[in-house]
Enzyme design. Structure first.
Site, PDB file in Angstrom:
ATOM      1  N   TRP A 121      -3.571  -0.193   4.574  1.00 30.52           N
ATOM      2  CA  TRP A 121      -3.226  -1.153   3.525  1.00 30.52           C
ATOM      3  C   TRP A 121      -3.457  -0.519   2.145  1.00 30.52           C
ATOM      4  O   TRP A 121      -2.697  -0.752   1.210  1.00 30.52           O
ATOM      5  CB  TRP A 121      -4.078  -2.420   3.674  1.00 30.52           C
ATOM      6  N   HIS A 122      -4.516   0.304   2.039  1.00 32.76           N
ATOM      7  CA  HIS A 122      -4.828   0.922   0.756  1.00 32.76           C
ATOM      8  C   HIS A 122      -3.801   1.981   0.366  1.00 32.76           C
ATOM      9  O   HIS A 122      -3.593   2.222  -0.821  1.00 32.76           O
ATOM     10  CB  HIS A 122      -6.220   1.568   0.789  1.00 32.76           C
ATOM     11  N   GLY A 123      -3.207   2.613   1.348  1.00 35.63           N
ATOM     12  CA  GLY A 123      -2.204   3.601   0.986  1.00 35.63           C
ATOM     13  C   GLY A 123      -1.894   4.540   2.118  1.00 35.63           C
ATOM     14  O   GLY A 123      -2.616   4.589   3.123  1.00 35.63           O
TER      15      GLY A 123
END
Lengths: 478, 323
Positions: free
Chosen positions: A325-327
């Site tokens: 989700w963060h990257g």
């Protein structure tokens, strides 16, 4: 338009005055104004992506109604999966496509194969991870029958795009925010004053602490070879403080702004660096995302029920999903895996819910045992942040190997004076306010008015003193 | 028309209390900010000085020097035989050179030569998009050249507070001037007494001046052409040159960017009857002791260069003419 920019400090009072002066008498006007302001706010970053936001909003709104109206399970499933797949499809396209494409090329290169796939060179629409998760939680809740769909398009659109939370959360739930948007807001003096206080503290954390720490950390992480092991340790600690002050500073500003409009947003941080174990840390860090994954992924997977293998699988899936989700980077995955490993013992030993209350509740100071537990937890978290911050896995390991070198015992590179002064102040104020929703809340009515005013003015002076060109918030990239 | 009472009626008593509280709280901040802004604007600085000078003397100037810190450091009008003024400034890009020219349009009664450096970075950068973009406010505030509606670029207090406090302290308490140029606009800061490390400054400046891409190239070429066309209309000659630099700077430059800059300047100069171009980047008359740092001359080098410029003006006069 950043929260810490002059542009925003013109935008906010204009919207605030219009909201309480012009739109005050009518709920529809209040929501229409919030929607217009939110789209304007988003368009200031890149107007083209407003259409993507509107499309996503329309799809989820319509799908929600269709799911609830569906006469059979096939139709219900169709609308559910349509909404989920389109939302995730956009997210994957903008955020992950290049990562998976390049990882695939590297993988098959090991077998001597070479392909030249289509890669896209697009900018990531700011806030896409946040508003996609708003929409997903809404659709999942309707599908599960937990909520009824919203019939008013404006209300729903404000839920998705309310400007304080549009860019970097907190990730709201329909059950929490929509009822507030369906009720006319009345001005509340105490809530607004508290909102201002929270905004002030958020700006202090962002501009005075996070941005100053960033100056030091960026040097060390960028030019690792030229600094000693002790400087690396200091940079890792300062990055932990930077990311906390950056993100929780943003959240404080967002929640404070929402309070000015009579809206309560979900709490996102609860003094996470005062945690005594990793499980407690994850209950206090980015709460809205952690609870999202808990409710929509971890529990449906079986949660902490089942055998050892199932529990392990669930924990790893949740942390890898959270990392992704963060990257799209292996460094985030490494960070997620590390945290999964950290939390495993407490899950198996069933100690993960040992520390539900804030540390040293009702006391001035923690016990030695509590202090030790907090220091160890903080140390583990600092170590995991190295992977989060590093450009690549290789760079992270280089960074760690530098820490483990003999230069660890040398004097670290000079830290800006401001950091030395203000980090202890930060921790003292946060410690004093740890039993409240934000650090300055308790300060509101305590002590002589003159001293409180002096502290507020001092904070404003320090903010102006350290304010440079507006620095982006770290979580804007997610 | 709604009267005051009616507007107040719309506010609830809670809201009135909030507005009152916020106004009382903000008032000292606003007053202090306003005082700061006024105090800062009163401090004389290079931009204010040059703008005032051009307001009063543009009609008398024969040689106008434009450009960035390179021209600021290296061309001292005191050694130029014609009535000259150095209107260059730190990081002043070609666009701002052109804007200064246009601002005094109609006042260049005696102008015969415009000297503009076309350096390694000139065609690849703009002031607004570089690390010194904060300088844009000086053109908005002091030159009255309105290029940006951004509030940052229109108020002095948007500069960082420590810098502003220092300026106020230096001027009002220590009576130190912010003006760092001579009466004819030449920089006084590049003194041989404060000589910088040529190796380090060469590497750093070359890195800073090397472009990541050529997104501003066409725009800057267009500006160069506009300057030439403007001058042509006024029967003014343009002298383009590439500034002399020390080897530690030259050796670290990107050969493609350098080649493209020199070729473009040469090509443009050849296409216009009122324009000449001189590449002085590696001119052998400048020795190690002539440099303040790897890409700026000191007062010794500046004297040499300014005297040499007289010859270059003569060459321009003889070699080119528009019929």
């Amino acid at each position: 338009m950043l929260f810490n920019s002059i542009d925003f400090f013109i935008f906010l009072p204009v919207v605030f005055i219009l909201y309480w002066l012009v739109a005050n008498k009518n709920l529809i006007f209040q929501n229409l104004l919030l929607l217009a302001a939110s789209y304007f706010f988003y368009a200031c970053w890149d107007w083209r992506f407003v259409f993507l936001l509107i499309f996503s909003t329309c799809l989820d709104f319509y799908s929600g109604i269709k799911i609830s109206k569906a006469s059979n399970i096939t139709s219900k499933r169709f609308w559910f999966w349509l909404s989920v797949s389109v939302n995730l499809g956009f997210l994957c396209l903008f955020k992950y496509y290049n990562f998976f494409a390049s990882s695939f090329i590297q993988f098959i290169a090991h077998f001597g194969l070479r392909i030249d796939p289509f890669t896209i060179n697009v900018i990531l629409p700011v806030g896409i991870s946040f508003y996609t998760f708003h929409g997903l939680s809404y659709i999942i809740d309707i599908y599960k029958g937990a909520i009824k769909p919203e019939r008013n398009f404006v209300n729903y659109s404000v839920f998705v795009s309310f400007f304080p939370l549009l860019i970097a959360g907190p990730i709201e739930r329909a059950t929490h925010l929509l009822p507030q948007l369906k009720t006319k807001r009345n001005f509340d003096y105490n809530k607004s004053i508290d909102g201002c206080r929270q905004i002030l503290w958020g700006l202090f954390k962002k501009i005075v602490i996070a941005d100053q720490c960033a100056l030091y950390c960026n040097h060390i992480f960028r030019d690792s070879a030229n600094y000693s092991g002790s400087s690396h340790v200091l940079a890792a600690v300062l990055f932990a403080i930077q990311i906390y002050c950056d993100f929780s500073g943003y959240t404080d500003i967002a929640i404070g702004i929402a309070k000015l409009f009579g809206i309560e947003l979900l709490r996102n941080f609860a003094f996470p660096y005062f945690s005594r174990d990793i499980a407690e840390f994850w209950r206090r860090w980015h709460i809205s995302l952690s609870s999202w994954f808990k409710d929509y992924l971890y529990i449906p997977l079986g949660g902490s029920k089942g055998g050892t293998l199932q529990k392990t699988r669930n924990i790893f899936i949740v942390f890898i999903a959270s990392a992704l989700w963060h990257g799209a980077n292996w460094t985030f995955i490494a960070w997620g895996l590390l945290n999964a490993i950290y939390i495993m013992p407490s899950i198996f030993l069933k100690t993960n819910r040992n520390n539900l209350e804030i540390v040293a509740k009702g006391k001035i100071l923690p016990t030695f045992k509590e202090t030790l537990a907090m220091v160890v937890t903080f140390g583990l978290i600092v170590f995991s942040w190295i992977f989060f911050r590093a450009e690549s896995i290789g760079a992270a390991f280089k960074f760690i190997s530098k820490i483990l070198s003999f230069s660890l015992f040398s004097i670290p590179a000079v830290v800006p004076k401001g950091i030395i002064i203000f980090i202890p102040i930060l921790f003292m104020v946060e410690w004093a306010g740890r039993e409240h929703s934000h650090a300055l809340e308790c300060f509101g009515n305590k002590g002589p008015r003159l001293i409180r005013l002096a502290v507020y003015y001092l904070l404003i002076f320090v903010i102006f003193y350290y304010a440079g060109p507006s620095q982006n918030f770290i979580y804007f990239q997610f | 028309m709604p009267d005051r009472r009616r507007i107040l009626f719309i506010f609830s008593s809670e809201m009135n209390k909030f507005y009152k509280c916020l106004t009382i709280f903000s008032l000292p901040i606003l007053i202090v900010s306003l005082c700061f802004e006024l105090l800062l604007r009163e401090i004389p600085n290079n931009y204010k000085y040059k703008s005032n000078y051009l307001d009063e003397n543009s009609k008398n100037i024969t040689v106008l020097i434009l450009g960035s810190s390179h021209a600021f450091a290296e061309l001292n009008p005191a050694y130029i035989k014609y009535s000259s003024f150095n209107a260059s400034n730190f990081s002043q890009s070609l666009e701002f050179d052109f804007k200064i020219l246009k601002k005094y349009d109609g006042k260049w009664n005696n102008l015969k030569y415009i000297i503009v450096p076309v350096d390694y970075f000139s065609l690849y950068s703009t002031l607004e998009n570089g690390i010194e973009s904060w300088r844009v406010r000086n053109y908005n505030i002091y030159y009255g050249i309105h290029t940006s509606c951004n509030i940052y670029d229109n108020i002095e207090i948007s500069n960082n507070l420590p810098a502003n406090l220092l300026r106020i302290n230096n001027f009002y308490l220590r009576q130190m001037s912010d003006i760092t140029c001579s009466t004819s606009g030449w920089a006084l800061t590049y003194s041989s007494k404060n000589k910088q490390d040529l190796l380090k400054s060469g590497k750093e400046a070359a890195e800073r001046h090397s472009a990541k891409n050529n997104q501003y190239f066409n725009r800057n070429v267009q500006v160069l052409k506009s300057i030439i066309e403007y001058a042509k209309g006024k029967k003014v000659k343009i002298i383009f040159y590439t500034s002399p630099a020390y080897t530690t700077y030259v050796e670290n430059l990107n050969p493609d960017q350098l080649k493209n800059t020199i070729n473009t300047a040469t090509k443009i100069a050849n296409s216009y009857c009122n324009t000449v171009y001189f590449n002085l980047l590696t001119d052998s008359i400048f020795k190690k002791d002539d440099f303040f740092d790897a890409d700026h001359l000191n007062e010794v080098g500046s004297k040499k260069f300014s005297i040499k410029m007289n010859n270059l003006i003569d060459i321009a006069e003889k070699s080119k003419s528009c019929r």
